[in-house]
Structure formats: C-alpha cells, structure tokens
Enzyme design. Structure first.
Site, PDB file in Angstrom:
ATOM      1  N   PRO A  79      56.142  45.562  42.607  1.00 57.37           N
ATOM      2  CA  PRO A  79      56.751  44.359  43.194  1.00 57.37           C
ATOM      3  C   PRO A  79      57.230  44.678  44.614  1.00 57.37           C
ATOM      4  O   PRO A  79      57.909  45.672  44.816  1.00 57.37           O
ATOM      5  CB  PRO A  79      57.963  44.094  42.275  1.00 57.37           C
ATOM      6  CG  PRO A  79      57.891  45.083  41.161  1.00 57.37           C
ATOM      7  CD  PRO A  79      56.993  46.188  41.597  1.00 57.37           C
ATOM      8  N   LEU A  80      56.847  43.851  45.582  1.00 57.25           N
ATOM      9  CA  LEU A  80      57.281  44.042  46.974  1.00 57.25           C
ATOM     10  C   LEU A  80      57.750  42.711  47.536  1.00 57.25           C
ATOM     11  O   LEU A  80      56.960  41.765  47.635  1.00 57.25           O
ATOM     12  CB  LEU A  80      56.122  44.544  47.840  1.00 57.25           C
ATOM     13  CG  LEU A  80      55.705  46.007  47.755  1.00 57.25           C
ATOM     14  CD1 LEU A  80      54.529  46.246  48.684  1.00 57.25           C
ATOM     15  CD2 LEU A  80      56.842  46.940  48.107  1.00 57.25           C
ATOM     16  N   ALA A  81      59.009  42.641  47.904  1.00 60.06           N
ATOM     17  CA  ALA A  81      59.567  41.399  48.444  1.00 60.06           C
ATOM     18  C   ALA A  81      58.785  40.949  49.669  1.00 60.06           C
ATOM     19  O   ALA A  81      58.525  41.730  50.575  1.00 60.06           O
ATOM     20  CB  ALA A  81      61.041  41.604  48.799  1.00 60.06           C
ATOM     21  N   GLN A  95      60.057  40.825  37.204  1.00 64.85           N
ATOM     22  CA  GLN A  95      61.081  41.842  37.435  1.00 64.85           C
ATOM     23  C   GLN A  95      62.393  41.170  37.828  1.00 64.85           C
ATOM     24  O   GLN A  95      62.413  40.325  38.720  1.00 64.85           O
ATOM     25  CB  GLN A  95      60.671  42.806  38.549  1.00 64.85           C
ATOM     26  CG  GLN A  95      61.674  43.962  38.682  1.00 64.85           C
ATOM     27  CD  GLN A  95      61.448  44.823  39.908  1.00 64.85           C
ATOM     28  OE1 GLN A  95      61.698  44.400  41.022  1.00 64.85           O
ATOM     29  NE2 GLN A  95      60.977  46.045  39.687  1.00 64.85           N
ATOM     30  N   CYS A 135      65.751  49.478  43.716  1.00 65.46           N
ATOM     31  CA  CYS A 135      65.753  48.906  45.065  1.00 65.46           C
ATOM     32  C   CYS A 135      66.865  49.525  45.915  1.00 65.46           C
ATOM     33  O   CYS A 135      68.035  49.494  45.529  1.00 65.46           O
ATOM     34  CB  CYS A 135      65.924  47.393  45.009  1.00 65.46           C
ATOM     35  SG  CYS A 135      65.931  46.645  46.653  1.00 65.46           S
ATOM     36  N   LYS A 146      62.122  49.969  36.386  1.00 63.98           N
ATOM     37  CA  LYS A 146      61.641  50.622  37.614  1.00 63.98           C
ATOM     38  C   LYS A 146      62.819  51.387  38.194  1.00 63.98           C
ATOM     39  O   LYS A 146      63.872  50.808  38.447  1.00 63.98           O
ATOM     40  CB  LYS A 146      61.140  49.551  38.589  1.00 63.98           C
ATOM     41  CG  LYS A 146      60.789  50.053  39.986  1.00 63.98           C
ATOM     42  CD  LYS A 146      59.324  50.351  40.098  1.00 63.98           C
ATOM     43  CE  LYS A 146      58.766  50.467  41.496  1.00 63.98           C
ATOM     44  NZ  LYS A 146      59.487  51.204  42.469  1.00 63.98           N
ATOM     45  N   GLY A 199      55.151  55.882  44.698  1.00 61.30           N
ATOM     46  CA  GLY A 199      55.651  56.468  45.944  1.00 61.30           C
ATOM     47  C   GLY A 199      54.547  57.078  46.779  1.00 61.30           C
ATOM     48  O   GLY A 199      53.947  58.075  46.375  1.00 61.30           O
ATOM     49  N   GLY A 238      52.300  50.011  45.848  1.00 62.28           N
ATOM     50  CA  GLY A 238      52.958  48.890  46.524  1.00 62.28           C
ATOM     51  C   GLY A 238      52.485  48.772  47.947  1.00 62.28           C
ATOM     52  O   GLY A 238      51.499  48.098  48.238  1.00 62.28           O
ATOM     53  N   ARG A 239      53.166  49.492  48.855  1.00 63.59           N
ATOM     54  CA  ARG A 239      52.823  49.396  50.279  1.00 63.59           C
ATOM     55  C   ARG A 239      51.383  49.842  50.554  1.00 63.59           C
ATOM     56  O   ARG A 239      50.756  49.365  51.490  1.00 63.59           O
ATOM     57  CB  ARG A 239      53.822  50.211  51.109  1.00 63.59           C
ATOM     58  CG  ARG A 239      55.217  49.575  51.131  1.00 63.59           C
ATOM     59  CD  ARG A 239      56.206  50.363  51.974  1.00 63.59           C
ATOM     60  NE  ARG A 239      56.362  51.733  51.517  1.00 63.59           N
ATOM     61  CZ  ARG A 239      56.809  52.734  52.267  1.00 63.59           C
ATOM     62  NH1 ARG A 239      57.135  52.508  53.522  1.00 63.59           N
ATOM     63  NH2 ARG A 239      56.933  53.945  51.776  1.00 63.59           N
TER      64      ARG A 239
END
Length: 321
Positions: A27-29, A81, A112, A152, A212, A235-236
């Site tokens: 999950p990435l805002a 999430q 987070c 997470k 990561g 994610g990123r």
C-alpha cells in the site's frame, strides 16, 4: 465428520497459496489507488492492498475514504489496510468493513513512519509498545469476519527488534506478516536490513513477506533466496514499473516496449474510468515515473505538465512510448 468437511472446505476456499512465493503490491499513499492496483493485478500481482485507511475516517464514513476502499472486479484476493491507535476505534472500523463485500482480509498498519501517523499513536508508533500492538491487532482478529488478518511492520522504532515484533504479531493469530527491513528512524533512506527479515522468518511459524528496496526482478530473487521469506512486497519499485510483477510471475528479466506501452495505456484508461476527466491531470506524475530512462524524457515531462486534454495526452503516450 462435519468438522472435517468444514476444514476441507476452508482449505479449498483459501485464496492465498504460500506454496509458491507470494507477489504482493504494497500500500502506498497517493499511488496504489484502484486504477493502479487493477493494472498490477492483471499483470501478475497475487495480492493487492488498499492505500492505508484511517480507522477514524472510516468510522465517520468520510466519502473520500469509502471511495478509497472500492476495488476492481479483478482484485481477488483484495485486502484493506487500516491504521488506528485505539481498540474501540479499530473495532468499529472492522465492524464496518465486515459489511463491505469483496474484501478478503484486513491488514493492520504497524509500520508507517510518517510524523502525522506516528504522532497520532498509529503506524510504526505501535512498534514501541508491543503490548498495545497486540491489543489492537487481536481486536482486528477478534471482530473481523474476513478470511484473512495480517500486519505490516518495520523492524523497530529506533532499535532493531525483529524477533520480538514477529513473536508479538504471531501471538495475535494472524495469517501472515509483511516486514519492511528498516526501523522507523531509518525512514526510506537507511540500508534495508535483510538479516533482520531473515531473523524474523526463522523465529516464527507464520508466513513472512519481505519488503524494502525490492525494485526489480533480480533483487526480488536475491531477497527471497537470502531471507527464505514466503513472498515479496513491492511498493516504490512498482511505481513507473508495474511490469515487475509480470517479470516475477513469468520468470523473465526483460519485457518488450510494446508490453510496457500496453500497460501504461491500460493504466491511463483505468485512471479516467475511476477519477473522471481529472484522471488525466493526476496521470502526469505517473508519466514522469514511466518515462524515466527514455530518450527525451525531460522534454516529454515538460509537455505533459501542460496537457489536460484526454485525447492529446493519449496521443502523446502513443507516440512517446
């Protein structure tokens, strides 16, 4: 006999198969909205998870928050999430999610590092008070009627305590844990400690998903081999390269520019469908990521920044990629 049949049915209905490494979109805002999740799902992700949802906003039925938990029909399985700092609030959020169809699991954010989340007592703040983490995570497990519960985490607030965190999460009876190999203090810059992920994996019996700096096919393979994790969460590394899931799923290192272009256009169309005409403007920042490494990327970005017309933008994408 009835119990035996019930157990067999449960096994048959399991949507997550840990016999092969699981490929999960983190999950990435601001990024992992429904359009993006639908694209990575189509091209190989095993599991998609909503952006982090505030339990508070959910309980107060914020229209924006309720839109954030909508899912694409292709997202199966799909998790939501949540983040929260009180047992009561998290319980109420879970009860509300119980009434929403199509959600297969609830994930508690305990990782987070953002100051506004941390200072609120949520996210990675819970890693500094494992008793509180257990209380809140056990509440999700107790009240959820969904098939799965997960968490997470990071490997600590300032000090690395991966084994203690892993054991606290496992004690709550969750189905698996995703671990980002940095402390809260490490934000997104410190080196990822894959030894810490490996230590957590060795200390607990539930599946562990490694997270990561997993930015490409080679890194994912390397991390899986080194940590012996049950999957990777990207994610990123998927922003601007959602085809990383396709590469992992099919065991290939290179994919054609034609497939990349197909994925970018599919993402563009999904943005317009979900966000309306404003989706074209929102897509600008994504085109910045997609164009990285291409000849003429800077000029392309400068032009794209001024475009809001849907047809013109589509032509630009068609011609550039």
């Amino acid at each position: 006999t009835l119990q035996f049949r019930s157990d067999i049915l449960q096994i048959m209905n399991k949507k997550l198969d840990f016999s092969q490494p699981l490929m999960v979109l983190a999950p990435l805002a601001g990024y992992t909205d429904l359009p993006f999740r639908s694209v990575v799902k189509k091209f190989g992700a095993d599991l998609t998870i909503s952006e982090m949802i505030s339990s508070n906003a959910l309980v107060y039925k914020s229209a924006r928050t309720l839109k954030m938990i909508e899912k694409s029909p292709t997202e199966d399985p799909y998790f939501v999430q949540i983040a929260g700092n009180s047992v009561e609030l998290v319980r109420d959020a879970v009860l509300l999610l119980n009434d929403v169809e199509g959600i297969d699991g609830i994930d508690l954010n305990c990782g987070c590092p953002a100051p506004k989340v941390f200072n609120h007592g949520s996210g990675s703040n819970l890693l500094g008070d494992l008793k509180k983490l257990e209380e809140i995570l056990s509440t999700v497990k107790k009240y959820s009627k969904k098939q799965y519960t997960s968490a997470k985490v990071r490997i600590g607030v300032n000090d690395k305590i991966p084994v203690e965190i892993g054991k606290a999460v496992e004690a709550c009876g969750v189905d698996f844990v995703s671990v980002h190999g940095r402390t809260r203090a490490g934000k997104y810059k410190a080196p990822v400690d894959y030894d810490a992920i490996k230590a957590m994996k060795e200390a607990i019996s539930i599946p562990v998903i490694a997270n990561g700096d997993i930015k490409d096919y080679d890194k994912a393979k390397e991390v899986l081999a080194y940590t012996n994790a049950d999957g990777v969460m990207i994610g990123r590394g998927a922003i601007g390269k959602p085809w990383v899931f396709y590469q992992l799923k099919h065991g290939i290192e290179d994919i054609s520019n034609e497939l990349k272009k197909e994925i970018i256009l599919e993402h563009f169309d999904a943005m317009l469908k979900f966000h309306g005409p404003h989706g074209a403007i929102m897509f600008r920042k994504l085109l910045h990521s997609y164009s990285k490494g291409y000849t003429g990327a800077n000029e392309f970005r400068d032009i794209v920044n001024k475009i809001s017309d849907i047809d013109v933008m589509r032509d630009m994408i068609e011609n550039f990629f």
